[in-house]
Structure formats: structure tokens, C-alpha cells
Design a protein around this motif. Structure first.
Motif, PDB file in Angstrom:
ATOM      1  N   SER A  49      66.326  30.005  10.300  1.00  0.00           N
ATOM      2  CA  SER A  49      67.306  29.716   9.248  1.00  0.00           C
ATOM      3  C   SER A  49      68.452  30.723   9.247  1.00  0.00           C
ATOM      4  O   SER A  49      69.507  30.467   8.662  1.00  0.00           O
ATOM      5  N   ALA A  50      68.270  31.880   9.902  1.00  0.00           N
ATOM      6  CA  ALA A  50      69.357  32.864   9.985  1.00  0.00           C
ATOM      7  C   ALA A  50      70.572  32.303  10.704  1.00  0.00           C
ATOM      8  O   ALA A  50      71.691  32.774  10.503  1.00  0.00           O
ATOM      9  N   ALA A  51      70.352  31.302  11.549  1.00  0.00           N
ATOM     10  CA  ALA A  51      71.454  30.707  12.304  1.00  0.00           C
ATOM     11  C   ALA A  51      71.941  29.410  11.673  1.00  0.00           C
ATOM     12  O   ALA A  51      72.839  28.754  12.218  1.00  0.00           O
ATOM     13  N   GLU A  52      71.369  29.022  10.523  1.00  0.00           N
ATOM     14  CA  GLU A  52      71.796  27.799   9.858  1.00  0.00           C
ATOM     15  C   GLU A  52      73.096  28.070   9.094  1.00  0.00           C
ATOM     16  O   GLU A  52      73.188  29.039   8.344  1.00  0.00           O
ATOM     17  N   PRO A  53      74.120  27.213   9.274  1.00  0.00           N
ATOM     18  CA  PRO A  53      75.381  27.426   8.578  1.00  0.00           C
ATOM     19  C   PRO A  53      75.183  27.576   7.067  1.00  0.00           C
ATOM     20  O   PRO A  53      74.487  26.787   6.435  1.00  0.00           O
ATOM     21  N   GLY A  54      75.793  28.612   6.518  1.00  0.00           N
ATOM     22  CA  GLY A  54      75.687  28.894   5.092  1.00  0.00           C
ATOM     23  C   GLY A  54      74.654  29.936   4.742  1.00  0.00           C
ATOM     24  O   GLY A  54      74.648  30.453   3.617  1.00  0.00           O
ATOM     25  N   ALA A  55      73.768  30.282   5.682  1.00  0.00           N
ATOM     26  CA  ALA A  55      72.741  31.294   5.407  1.00  0.00           C
ATOM     27  C   ALA A  55      73.371  32.685   5.317  1.00  0.00           C
ATOM     28  O   ALA A  55      74.330  33.002   6.019  1.00  0.00           O
ATOM     29  N   VAL A  56      72.800  33.511   4.450  1.00  0.00           N
ATOM     30  CA  VAL A  56      73.220  34.905   4.319  1.00  0.00           C
ATOM     31  C   VAL A  56      72.120  35.766   4.942  1.00  0.00           C
ATOM     32  O   VAL A  56      70.942  35.625   4.584  1.00  0.00           O
ATOM     33  N   ALA A  57      72.485  36.633   5.880  1.00  0.00           N
ATOM     34  CA  ALA A  57      71.474  37.422   6.581  1.00  0.00           C
ATOM     35  C   ALA A  57      71.950  38.851   6.801  1.00  0.00           C
ATOM     36  O   ALA A  57      73.149  39.118   6.914  1.00  0.00           O
ATOM     37  N   ARG A  58      70.980  39.744   6.843  1.00  0.00           N
ATOM     38  CA  ARG A  58      71.242  41.137   7.230  1.00  0.00           C
ATOM     39  C   ARG A  58      70.954  41.265   8.720  1.00  0.00           C
ATOM     40  O   ARG A  58      69.886  40.854   9.183  1.00  0.00           O
ATOM     41  N   LEU A  59      71.899  41.839   9.445  1.00  0.00           N
ATOM     42  CA  LEU A  59      71.779  41.922  10.898  1.00  0.00           C
ATOM     43  C   LEU A  59      71.823  43.372  11.369  1.00  0.00           C
ATOM     44  O   LEU A  59      72.618  44.170  10.862  1.00  0.00           O
ATOM     45  N   VAL A  60      70.983  43.692  12.332  1.00  0.00           N
ATOM     46  CA  VAL A  60      71.069  44.944  13.081  1.00  0.00           C
ATOM     47  C   VAL A  60      71.346  44.536  14.519  1.00  0.00           C
ATOM     48  O   VAL A  60      70.592  43.756  15.106  1.00  0.00           O
ATOM     49  N   TYR A  61      72.436  45.046  15.098  1.00  0.00           N
ATOM     50  CA  TYR A  61      72.855  44.522  16.405  1.00  0.00           C
ATOM     51  C   TYR A  61      73.460  45.610  17.277  1.00  0.00           C
ATOM     52  O   TYR A  61      73.847  46.685  16.808  1.00  0.00           O
ATOM     53  N   SER A  76      67.090  39.769   8.910  1.00  0.00           N
ATOM     54  CA  SER A  76      66.299  39.206   7.809  1.00  0.00           C
ATOM     55  C   SER A  76      67.203  38.300   6.997  1.00  0.00           C
ATOM     56  O   SER A  76      68.380  38.614   6.774  1.00  0.00           O
ATOM     57  N   VAL A  77      66.670  37.162   6.591  1.00  0.00           N
ATOM     58  CA  VAL A  77      67.442  36.193   5.815  1.00  0.00           C
ATOM     59  C   VAL A  77      67.414  36.609   4.352  1.00  0.00           C
ATOM     60  O   VAL A  77      66.352  36.715   3.734  1.00  0.00           O
ATOM     61  N   GLU A  78      68.583  36.858   3.811  1.00  0.00           N
ATOM     62  CA  GLU A  78      68.701  37.269   2.412  1.00  0.00           C
ATOM     63  C   GLU A  78      68.782  36.069   1.484  1.00  0.00           C
ATOM     64  O   GLU A  78      68.249  36.074   0.381  1.00  0.00           O
ATOM     65  N   LYS A  79      69.468  35.009   1.936  1.00  0.00           N
ATOM     66  CA  LYS A  79      69.653  33.837   1.087  1.00  0.00           C
ATOM     67  C   LYS A  79      69.814  32.601   1.960  1.00  0.00           C
ATOM     68  O   LYS A  79      70.555  32.611   2.943  1.00  0.00           O
ATOM     69  N   PHE A  80      69.065  31.566   1.611  1.00  0.00           N
ATOM     70  CA  PHE A  80      69.179  30.287   2.300  1.00  0.00           C
ATOM     71  C   PHE A  80      69.123  29.194   1.246  1.00  0.00           C
ATOM     72  O   PHE A  80      68.431  29.344   0.239  1.00  0.00           O
ATOM     73  N   TYR A  81      69.861  28.110   1.458  1.00  0.00           N
ATOM     74  CA  TYR A  81      70.022  27.083   0.433  1.00  0.00           C
ATOM     75  C   TYR A  81      69.481  25.735   0.913  1.00  0.00           C
ATOM     76  O   TYR A  81      70.239  24.892   1.399  1.00  0.00           O
ATOM     77  N   PRO A  82      68.172  25.502   0.774  1.00  0.00           N
ATOM     78  CA  PRO A  82      67.609  24.214   1.194  1.00  0.00           C
ATOM     79  C   PRO A  82      68.244  23.028   0.481  1.00  0.00           C
ATOM     80  O   PRO A  82      68.352  21.939   1.052  1.00  0.00           O
ATOM     81  N   SER A  83      68.689  23.224  -0.778  1.00  0.00           N
ATOM     82  CA  SER A  83      69.280  22.117  -1.540  1.00  0.00           C
ATOM     83  C   SER A  83      70.546  21.582  -0.879  1.00  0.00           C
ATOM     84  O   SER A  83      70.902  20.416  -1.052  1.00  0.00           O
ATOM     85  N   LEU A  84      71.225  22.418  -0.096  1.00  0.00           N
ATOM     86  CA  LEU A  84      72.451  21.976   0.563  1.00  0.00           C
ATOM     87  C   LEU A  84      72.160  21.052   1.745  1.00  0.00           C
ATOM     88  O   LEU A  84      73.049  20.356   2.216  1.00  0.00           O
ATOM     89  N   LEU A 118      83.574  33.278  -0.192  1.00  0.00           N
ATOM     90  CA  LEU A 118      82.712  32.372   0.554  1.00  0.00           C
ATOM     91  C   LEU A 118      81.284  32.412   0.013  1.00  0.00           C
ATOM     92  O   LEU A 118      80.646  31.360  -0.173  1.00  0.00           O
ATOM     93  N   ARG A 119      80.797  33.580  -0.255  1.00  0.00           N
ATOM     94  CA  ARG A 119      79.421  33.703  -0.758  1.00  0.00           C
ATOM     95  C   ARG A 119      79.273  33.025  -2.123  1.00  0.00           C
ATOM     96  O   ARG A 119      78.303  32.298  -2.364  1.00  0.00           O
ATOM     97  N   ALA A 120      80.246  33.256  -3.003  1.00  0.00           N
ATOM     98  CA  ALA A 120      80.186  32.635  -4.329  1.00  0.00           C
ATOM     99  C   ALA A 120      80.366  31.123  -4.234  1.00  0.00           C
ATOM    100  O   ALA A 120      79.741  30.371  -4.987  1.00  0.00           O
TER     101      ALA A 120
END
Length: 262
Positions: A49-61, A76-84, A118-120
Motif C-alpha cells: 500500500s506504500a506505493a498506492e496513489p494517495g498513501a502517506v508513508a515514511r521513507l528511508v532511502y 512504513s505506511v503512516e496513512k492509507f485510505y481504503p474508502s477512496l 495535498l495531504r489535507a
């Protein structure tokens, strides 16, 4: 090579090689950046889900100057919106919002105001029943963040505030009243569709107030779709790009008969 951390919002993702995913993110610290998730398509342990459009994730790269895409080490995925993903209309509006940011942003050009907008916007889209109004609000705010929107309260040619009917001049997305269009319409002027004073009021309110304080019931869907149509044309012309998602969210508009100034 450095190891960096960031929080970002997935804008788009594409398959790369046999198992990798190439994703564009809009990050808080660095703006738009491209990342490679190695082996994510075949992984059973990591959150795709980290690669799903709209997901919010913390990345170490791993960051290497000059590279087009950076390899993600941990996330790690911080926020994902299944309702969307459960409603076709929400999916289309999400795609349009994400595409509008992706197509108007350069790589490594950070803008915190756009990140938070964008986040809001995605958060509000996940539960609003007025997706077209939210998307129009988002697009107008995005254009203001980019510094390329004129004030909507007066005709850009004559200065009149009596905008009972007007069109948006694609040169600067400023309103042009019916009188000026009738008496002074150069052949090279590109204008959007007809809009009423109600649309102007919505635009002015969007630039002055928060979305939660706007009463969507005051504004017709037809007026909102007209704003989206003209704003899309302006973005496409200004940035020399194409917003592919617009055909889905604007399909309702083309079912109407065109009208002229009265």
C-alpha cells in the motif's frame, strides 16, 4: 551516497523490471521525488500500500545526487485510505488531484504549502459527499500556491465587478466579462466555458476560506464542473501537459447544451 529520511504522499506508481515498483512521491522536505521499491511486487511481508496513489508513508532511502530515482531501504505506511478505493467517483477525483500536483511540480522543488494542501485534500476526499466541490477548491488553492492565479472578483480587461456571466482568460486564468468578450475578442484569445456569477462567488470563497466553512449547497454542480473545466484547460496550456483524469470527472459537463451570454 547518503541515507535520508522523509515523509511523502504517493502520486503515481509503475512496474519496473520483474518485481520493483517505481513511484513518484510528493515529500514534505524535498518536493517531488522518484523512488524505487525493490522487490515490492513479489513481497509478502512488506506493505504494498506504500506505493498506492494517495498513501502517506515514511521513507528511508539511499540518495545519490544526479540519480533520477532513489532506492528505498525502509518504509512504513503512516496513512492509507481504503474508502477512496471503494467508490469510482472518489477514485477519479483522487487521480485528478494527484495528477494535478504531479504535472505542475518539478523534481526537488519543495513547497510545504503544497504538501499540506495535498495531504489535507486527500483526507477530506476520503469522507466528503461533495467531491467535485472539494476538487475545485483544491485546484484553485494549488494555483494560488503556484502564484499563477488572478483575483476572481473583477474583469481582467475593464475591471468591472458585475460578473453575472463571464469566461476565464487562459492567459492568466482571470475572468473576462460578457461585455468585453462581445466588444473586444482577439482571435488569439483562448477562453474557457461560460460561467455564472455563482461560480465567481465560489472561487472567491475558496481563496479566502477553509473548505469546511464553505456550504456546498449554495453552488450548483454545473458551476463547479465549469470551474474545473476552465482550470484544467489553463493548467494544460500553462504547463504544456495533459491532465488525463479530467475526462472522467468532467464527463457530466459534456452532457449539457452549450449556452451563450444573455
Amino acid at each position: 551516497m547518503e541515507i535520508l529520511k522523509t515523509t511523502g504522499i504517493a502520486l503515481s506508481s509503475h512496474d519496473s523490471g520483474e518485481a520493483d515498483l517505481l513511484c513518484n512521491y510528493y515529500t514534505r522536505e524535498f518536493g517531488k521525488r522518484a523512488f524505487i521499491f525493490k522487490g515490492l511486487r513479489k513481497s509478502r511481508k512488506r506493505q504494498r500500500s506504500a506505493a498506492e496513489p494517495g498513501a502517506v508513508a515514511r521513507l528511508v532511502y539511499y540518495y545519490r545526487r544526479g540519480r533520477e530515482a532513489h532506492v528505498v531501504n525502509e518504509f512504513s505506511v503512516e496513512k492509507f485510505y481504503p474508502s477512496l478505493t471503494e467508490d469510482l467517483s472518489r477514485i477519479m477525483h483522487l487521480c485528478f488531484i494527484l495528477e494535478s500536483v504531479e504535472k505542475t511540480s518539478g523534481y526537488d522543488m519543495p513547497d510545504e504549502s503544497t504538501y499540506f494542501l495535498l495531504r489535507a485534500g486527500i483526507e477530506e476526499l476520503s469522507h466528503t459527499v461533495n467531491a467535485p466541490h472539494l476538487t475545485a477548491f483544491f485546484l484553485l488553492r494549488l494555483l494560488r500556491n503556484l502564484g499563477i492565479i488572478a483575483e476572481p472578483d473583477r474583469c481582467r480587461l475593464c475591471g468591472s465587478t458585475r460578473l453575472s456571466a463571464f469566461k476565464m482568460d487562459m492567459a492568466d486564468f482571470g475572468p473576462v466579462c460578457g461585455s468585453c468578450l462581445s466588444s473586444n475578442s482577439p482571435a488569439d484569445r483562448s477562453v474557457g466555458c461560460l460561467m455564472r456569477g455563482n461560480a465567481r462567488d465560489f472561487m472567491a470563497e475558496c481563496l479566502a476560506a477553509k473548505f469546511i466553512s464553505i456550504d456546498p449547497a449554495r453552488y450548483r454542480n454545473e458551476d463547479i464542473l465549469d470551474i474545473l473545466f476552465s482550470a484544467s484547460l489553463f493548467i494544460e496550456g500553462y504547463f504544456h501537459t495533459e491532465l488525463k483524469a479530467k475526462q472522467f470527472i468532467l464527463s457530466e459537463r459534456f452532457q449539457r447544451e452549450p449556452v451563450g451570454f444573455r
